[in-house]
Design an enzyme around this catalytic site. Structure first.
Site, mmCIF file in Angstrom:
data_model
loop_
_atom_site.group_PDB
_atom_site.id
_atom_site.type_symbol
_atom_site.label_atom_id
_atom_site.label_comp_id
_atom_site.label_asym_id
_atom_site.label_seq_id
_atom_site.Cartn_x
_atom_site.Cartn_y
_atom_site.Cartn_z
ATOM 1 N N GLN A 154 -4.906 -1.794 9.431
ATOM 2 C CA GLN A 154 -4.791 -3.257 8.829
ATOM 3 C C GLN A 154 -5.473 -4.249 9.815
ATOM 4 O O GLN A 154 -5.158 -4.357 10.896
ATOM 5 C CB GLN A 154 -3.407 -3.566 8.623
ATOM 6 C CG GLN A 154 -3.151 -4.557 7.807
ATOM 7 C CD GLN A 154 -3.774 -4.748 6.410
ATOM 8 O OE1 GLN A 154 -3.703 -3.791 5.854
ATOM 9 N NE2 GLN A 154 -4.077 -5.853 5.869
ATOM 10 N N LYS A 169 0.712 -1.256 -0.148
ATOM 11 C CA LYS A 169 0.143 0.006 0.045
ATOM 12 C C LYS A 169 0.902 1.222 0.157
ATOM 13 O O LYS A 169 0.570 2.407 -0.693
ATOM 14 C CB LYS A 169 -0.862 0.010 1.451
ATOM 15 C CG LYS A 169 -1.955 -0.977 1.055
ATOM 16 C CD LYS A 169 -2.780 -1.336 2.254
ATOM 17 C CE LYS A 169 -3.612 -2.504 1.902
ATOM 18 N NZ LYS A 169 -4.513 -3.116 3.265
ATOM 19 N N ASP A 225 -11.541 2.477 3.789
ATOM 20 C CA ASP A 225 -11.621 1.005 3.695
ATOM 21 C C ASP A 225 -13.102 0.712 3.601
ATOM 22 O O ASP A 225 -13.587 -0.300 3.162
ATOM 23 C CB ASP A 225 -11.241 0.334 5.238
ATOM 24 C CG ASP A 225 -10.077 -0.515 4.922
ATOM 25 O OD1 ASP A 225 -9.720 -1.015 3.825
ATOM 26 O OD2 ASP A 225 -9.290 -0.622 6.035
HETATM 27 N N1 GUN Z 1 -7.026 -7.429 5.994
HETATM 28 C C1 GUN Z 1 -7.407 -7.980 4.942
HETATM 29 N N2 GUN Z 1 -8.015 -7.466 3.750
HETATM 30 C C2 GUN Z 1 -8.125 -5.922 4.718
HETATM 31 C C3 GUN Z 1 -8.524 -4.508 3.925
HETATM 32 O O1 GUN Z 1 -9.132 -4.598 2.902
HETATM 33 N N3 GUN Z 1 -8.525 -3.801 4.710
HETATM 34 C C4 GUN Z 1 -7.911 -3.710 6.113
HETATM 35 N N4 GUN Z 1 -7.878 -2.728 6.671
HETATM 36 N N5 GUN Z 1 -7.409 -4.734 6.416
HETATM 37 C C5 GUN Z 1 -7.539 -5.979 5.728
#
Ligand code: GUN
Length: 295
Positions: free
Chosen positions: A98, A54, A121
């Site tokens: 995350q 990211k 998100d």
């Molecule tokens: N963990 C697995 N997929 C995601 C996601 O799309 N966003 C976040 N914040 N954590 C994740």
């Protein structure tokens, strides 16, 4: 006829080019630089890889990024204090915590604490609710990426029988909500299957579009699909390591046999994965525009 391969790598590249141009214009015309912060608690190796990707994508597109890598022992209170500070930070338009978080931290309380306007998100209950009533601000990244894969591959969604395998809050439920909306690129008839579904194959065999987020390697085999199905495989399963120590990945679909019956299929890796980060960038750009009154 061999199945069309739905390449997330290629489609993500197109969208990133579009976004890069938009980001340059925001900077030149409005002196606005979208900013994203990532917060990782603990040392889960897969999460470290995701957060690293990211941050790298932010750099490539000209998005400002900050990264907090916190120790696994971080308390919920410390995390909430950080989120409060980030909610008030004007350089930061998107906050990504995350998941999964360590067991001693209540995930729901943390997601509630993020300002819904910075919830890139799309996990805050306000944003989940807005999607539910057909007025979304931020679509969750993986399901939005799946919808874009289908649209940009020319798959007809309207009127299609869509079967989703998996009912998670991150993929299964939101993709169903997105595809039943009364909008272009949606208007499908959607069935959600899960671990208590009585006869999974009965449903998967009816699918014109099959979206699999089961979390189980090769759970969908060729005998479970009909000729001409379009398959989107959301699974990422680590099934071993190469002699060089690189993870060997496979999806939730038995790609080699299912591709013989499918009209189109997304691979793992190179399918849904690159789309998720791209849609995160799209949401971050949107959040920056909203903050400046441009959207
Ligand atoms: N963990 C697995 N997929 C995601 C996601 O799309 N966003 C976040 N914040 N954590 C994740």
């Amino acid at each position: 006829m061999p199945a069309q391969i739905i390449s997330g790598t290629e489609i993500a590249k197109q969208i990133r080019q579009e976004l890069k141009q938009e980001i340059t214009e925001l900077k030149d015309k409005h002196n606005l630089i979208p900013g994203l912060v990532t917060v990782l608690v603990g040392e889960d190796p897969a999460s470290q890889v995701y957060v690293g990707s990211k941050v790298k994508t932010c750099d490539a597109l000209g998005v400002y990024s900050e990264r907090y890598d916190l120790p696994a022992e971080t308390s919920q209170e410390e995390l909430l204090t950080l989120i409060d500070k980030l909610n008030k930070d004007r350089k930061i338009h998107g906050i990504l915590v995350q998941l999964p978080l360590p067991k001693h931290i209540n995930e729901t309380e943390v997601l509630y604490a993020i300002d819904p306007k910075k919830d890139v998100d799309g996990f805050h209950p306000v944003n989940v609710g807005k999607l539910m009533i057909g007025e979304p601000d931020y679509l969750p990244c993986t399901p939005h990426g799946i919808q874009q894969l289908l649209i940009r591959s020319g798959v007809k969604i309207e009127g299609a029988e869509v079967v989703v395998v998996g009912r998670s809050n991150i993929v299964g439920k939101p993709i169903a909500n997105i595809l039943i909306q009364k909008k272009e690129g949606a208007n499908a008839t959607v069935t959600i299957c899960h671990t208590r579904t009585k006869d999974m194959a009965f449903h998967t065999k009816r699918a014109d579009i099959l979206i699999v987020a089961a979390g189980k390697p090769k759970a969908i085999t060729a005998d479970m699909v009909k000729e001409g199905v379009v398959v989107i495989d959301v699974g990422v399963n680590r099934i071993g390591k190469t002699p060089e120590g690189k993870a060997i990945l496979c999806g939730d679909v038995d790609f080699d046999t299912v591709k013989e019956k499918a009209k189109a299929i997304s691979p793992v890796p190179g399918g849904v994965g690159p789309m998720t980060i791209t849609m995160l960038m799209l949401n971050t750009v949107k959040a920056a525009k909203v903050s400046a009154g441009l959207a």
